[in-house]
Design an enzyme around this catalytic site. Structure first.
Site, PDB file in Angstrom:
ATOM      1  N   SER A   1      25.200  -3.537  17.154  1.00 37.19           N
ATOM      2  CA  SER A   1      24.312  -3.564  15.993  1.00 37.19           C
ATOM      3  C   SER A   1      24.980  -2.846  14.844  1.00 37.19           C
ATOM      4  O   SER A   1      25.732  -1.883  15.047  1.00 37.19           O
ATOM      5  CB  SER A   1      22.989  -2.871  16.313  1.00 37.19           C
ATOM      6  OG  SER A   1      22.220  -2.668  15.137  1.00 37.19           O
TER       7      SER A   1
ATOM      8  N   TYR B   1      19.096   4.184  20.129  1.00 35.17           N
ATOM      9  CA  TYR B   1      19.542   2.799  19.958  1.00 35.17           C
ATOM     10  C   TYR B   1      20.952   2.752  19.387  1.00 35.17           C
ATOM     11  O   TYR B   1      21.830   2.060  19.912  1.00 35.17           O
ATOM     12  CB  TYR B   1      18.567   2.072  19.030  1.00 35.17           C
ATOM     13  CG  TYR B   1      18.886   0.619  18.803  1.00 35.17           C
ATOM     14  CD1 TYR B   1      18.474  -0.356  19.703  1.00 35.17           C
ATOM     15  CD2 TYR B   1      19.579   0.206  17.665  1.00 35.17           C
ATOM     16  CE1 TYR B   1      18.754  -1.699  19.489  1.00 35.17           C
ATOM     17  CE2 TYR B   1      19.868  -1.129  17.437  1.00 35.17           C
ATOM     18  CZ  TYR B   1      19.446  -2.078  18.362  1.00 35.17           C
ATOM     19  OH  TYR B   1      19.731  -3.403  18.133  1.00 35.17           O
TER      20      TYR B   1
END
Length: 256
Positions: free
Chosen positions: A147, A162
């Site tokens: 990401s 995350y």
């Protein structure tokens, strides 16, 4: 020297059963290109239903199974089952992941382990099992999904656990690329920017899409098809000289 791609080949996609997810869109796109598809999702019924629909629509073989990939035994069993039912395994794409909008000072041990368990440990367990098969056949493609959050230190819906897990995916895939390159296997990463899926905290309004797009250089956010097309290239036979790379599909949000 890598072996040639078999004409009848299979890709395993993890986390590919969510109705509006990137993984599901990729399953249909790859089936359209002739790939047989194995789907592993925490929702086994949805995985099976998605696989049946992919097979009906594109005339390929497709099987879906349920597993919590953070559990090593479940990850191994899922790959075992798919490999027994589908043609030669050539590629793995690790879509399965969970978001985490919790501020850092509020991250509990449970939240940390929940996110790292799926986003990094789960990727490791399923990749290790698939890699064993790819090594034995001498040809393979592995793709991790990171990401832009990992590269920019957040700035998206999700925060620290995350970002840390998705940064770990980059290191994992680079190490795999180095170790397995001599054996004919490539390993790469796709790093999406904002994509119009539900993992961003629900269906996006037009206003929120425009706000997210403003961070990049293109006047829109991404679509699942944008990621599916990148996957199709990285797992193709033509991408045999590309390994250890991180391909940002993010509208110019992060340039490096």
């Amino acid at each position: 020297m890598a072996s040639a791609f078999p004409a009848d080949r299979t890709v395993i996609l993890t986390g590919a059963a969510s109705p509006r997810g990137i993984g599901r869109a990729t399953a249909y796109h790859l089936a359209e290109l002739g790939w047989n598809v194995g789907i592993i999702d925490v929702d086994g019924e949805a995985a099976a239903a998605t696989a049946a629909d992919v097979a009906d629509e594109h005339g390929v073989k497709a099987v879906g199974v349920g597993a919590n990939l953070a559990d090593r035994e479940q990850a191994i069993a899922a790959v075992d089952e798919l490999e027994a039912k589908l043609p030669q395994l050539v590629a793995l794409v690790n879509f399965a992941g969970v978001s985490s909008p919790v501020p850092y000072l509020e991250v509990t041990p449970e939240e940390w382990h929940r996110v790292l368990g799926v986003n990094l440990e789960g990727v490791h367990w399923v990749t290790q099992r698939v890699a064993a098969s790819l090594v034995s056949s001498g040809v393979g493609r592995i793709v991790g999904i990171s990401s832009v959050s990992a590269q920019r230190g957040g700035g998206t819906f999700s925060k620290t656990p995350y970002s840390a897990s998705k940064a770990g995916v980059i290191g994992l895939m680079r190490s795999i690329a180095r170790e397995f390159g001599p054996l004919g296997i490539t390993a790469n990463v796709i790093s999406p920017g904002p994509i119009d899926t539900d993992i961003m905290g629900g269906t996006l309004t037009e206003e929120r899409k425009q706000a997210m797009a403003a961070d990049g250089v293109l006047a829109r956010i991404g679509t699942p098809r944008d990621i599916a097309a990148a996957v199709a290239y990285l797992i193709s036979e033509d991408a045999g000289f590309v390994t250890g790379q991180t391909l940002n599909v993010d509208g110019g949000l992060y340039m490096h």
